[in-house]
Design a protein around this motif. Structure first.
Motif: not given
Length: 446
Positions: A37-41, A52-58, A231-239, A254-256
């Motif tokens: 849970a502490d990372l971006r699941l 790696p391109v298809l991954l978020g940090a989770t 500065g916030c943005m959605v960097v992953d939308t994974i269907a 995005n981080i931060g």
């Protein structure tokens, strides 16, 4: 991660045909790990490590946990007979979703390595028997027509299909819908969501979908990005999966910009997004990987499958099932599960299919790298979920891994069709050479 069976449901929970399939041979290019849970699941994608391109940090951490577990049994698990495990498709092909058709064939989705010296992939569709799928007849790697995709940096994958067998009013006969994600490298977005509708061989329509950061077109005006953070943005939308009018998946920020990683439901008819708030929070590490439409075409009732740290005092990631009505927007109470019905650090449902008496699910866990669960369901299109029965799939002890000098360093369970589970295995041929592939496991349940 779509769940699947051989014939459509016209009323209640549908009954599939008896499984007759046997396995063959694949391999692909991706997998990754994710932390709980502490990372971006949100982007928790099995196929991420090699793409790696298809991954978020989770994705990078959860799978790391799943990969180290291998296949040791857990107190309370149930198993019957011997699981048959073989490889399917070819090197560079990772299956992520499956759906049956009226003819008895299946539609498979996934990613196909470009073979250009990069980790970039193309989304693929396969139509044919599950008895012997290959990357020859019936296999089509497609190139999305999005601007910048074909410049050499584009990469993409399909995660789940749907067919006119299940939704004849929404999908023309002879066509499929497939959902997934892509990246072009021409913007700051890691993954755009995408929807394809058309023939398996290509030539259909492609649509980009991105979770809105500011609450526009979301139910209740819920914001993905906190207010006051320009500065916030959605960097992953994974269907991840689709059925009926709906697409389910995950998004990352995005981080931060606050805790990231959450699940969404996208209504293709209204073009409205529902951002999940399990436990009253957008930051409960909730994922949605599977969806099943209960009651057949036109029914508003669905069962959702995934994982979450909500309501867990120690923030353990537990698998869950939850009902949802698309007309009223109401959710049922989630029912949480842990592999073996015992404490585990992480358990996650990656695919769902209706079978007589309930659901079969593809499962990953820190206690068992890959398994199938049967969960009884009663009560018609808004079912009550019972106690799980668990069937471990010991890919690490199969010839697929034992024939490799270094064994397997990563194993997942991605999707399920009837009593057959497909997932990723990565053979370690040397310290620097690993070969990913897709296995097909037939699980005896009687």
């Amino acid at each position: 991660m779509t769940g699947h069976q051989a014939s459509p449901a016209r009323a209640g929970l549908p009954a599939p045909r008896a499984a007759t399939a046997r396995p063959h041979n694949p391999a692909g290019q991706h997998a990754a790990g994710c932390r709980p849970a502490d990372l971006r699941l949100a982007a928790w994608k099995k196929t991420a490590l090699y793409a790696p391109v298809l991954l978020g940090a989770t994705a990078a951490a959860v799978l790391a946990l799943a990969g180290t577990a291998m296949a040791s049994p857990v107190t309370g698990h149930d198993t019957t007979g011997t699981v048959t495990i073989s490889a399917i498709l070819g090197n560079g092909d990772i299956v992520t979703g499956v759906r049956g058709t009226t003819s008895g064939d299946v539609i498979l989705t996934g990613s196909h390595a470009k073979g250009d010296g990069t980790n970039n992939t193309l989304p693929f569709l396969y139509q044919g028997p599950l008895t012997n799928p290959t990357d020859g007849s019936g296999f089509h790697a497609l190139t999305p027509p999005f601007a910048g995709f074909d410049t050499g940096t584009g990469t993409g994958t399909f995660y789940g299909p749907d067919t006119s067998t299940y939704n004849p009013d929404l999908i023309p006969a002879g066509q499929v819908r497939a959902v997934g994600s892509y990246r072009t490298g021409e913007d700051n977005v890691n993954n755009h969501g995408m929807i394809y509708l058309g023939p398996v061989s290509g030539g259909g329509t492609w649509t980009t979908i991105d979770v809105p950061p500011d609450g526009s077109n979301t139910v209740g005006g819920v914001r993905a990005c906190p207010a006051g953070q320009p500065g916030c943005m959605v960097v992953d939308t994974i269907a991840h999966s689709t059925m009926g009018n709906l697409v389910v998946g995950n998004y990352d920020l995005n981080i931060g910009n606050g805790v990231s990683g959450n699940a969404f439901i996208y209504n293709m008819t209204t073009r409205q997004w529902t951002l999940l708030q399990l436990g009253g929070s957008l930051a409960s590490g909730t994922t949605l990987y599977g969806i099943w439409q209960n009651g057949g075409p036109g029914s508003p009732n669905y069962t959702l499958a995934g994982g979450s740290s909500a309501y867990s005092p120690v923030k353990a990631q537990r698998a869950f099932l939850m009902n949802y009505n698309e007309r009223t927007g109401r959710f049922g109470l989630p029912r949480f599960y842990r592999y073996g019905n015992a404490p585990t650090a992480l358990t996650h449902f990656d695919g769902i299919t209706a079978v007589p008496g309930g659901f079969n699910l593809a499962v990953i866990s820190t206690a068992q790298a890959a398994s199938m669960a049967f969960i009884p369901a009663t009560g018609g299109p808004r079912p009550l979920f019972g106690r799980a029965t668990w069937y471990p799939i010991d890919v690490a002890d199969s010839h697929l891994c034992k024939d490799s000098s270094g064994g397997c360093g990563m194993i997942t369970a991605n999707t399920v069709y009837q009593n057959q589970v497909m997932g990723l295995y990565v053979r370690q041929q040397s310290a620097s050479v690993s070969v990913p592939g897709t296995y097909l496991a037939t699980v005896p349940t009687r």
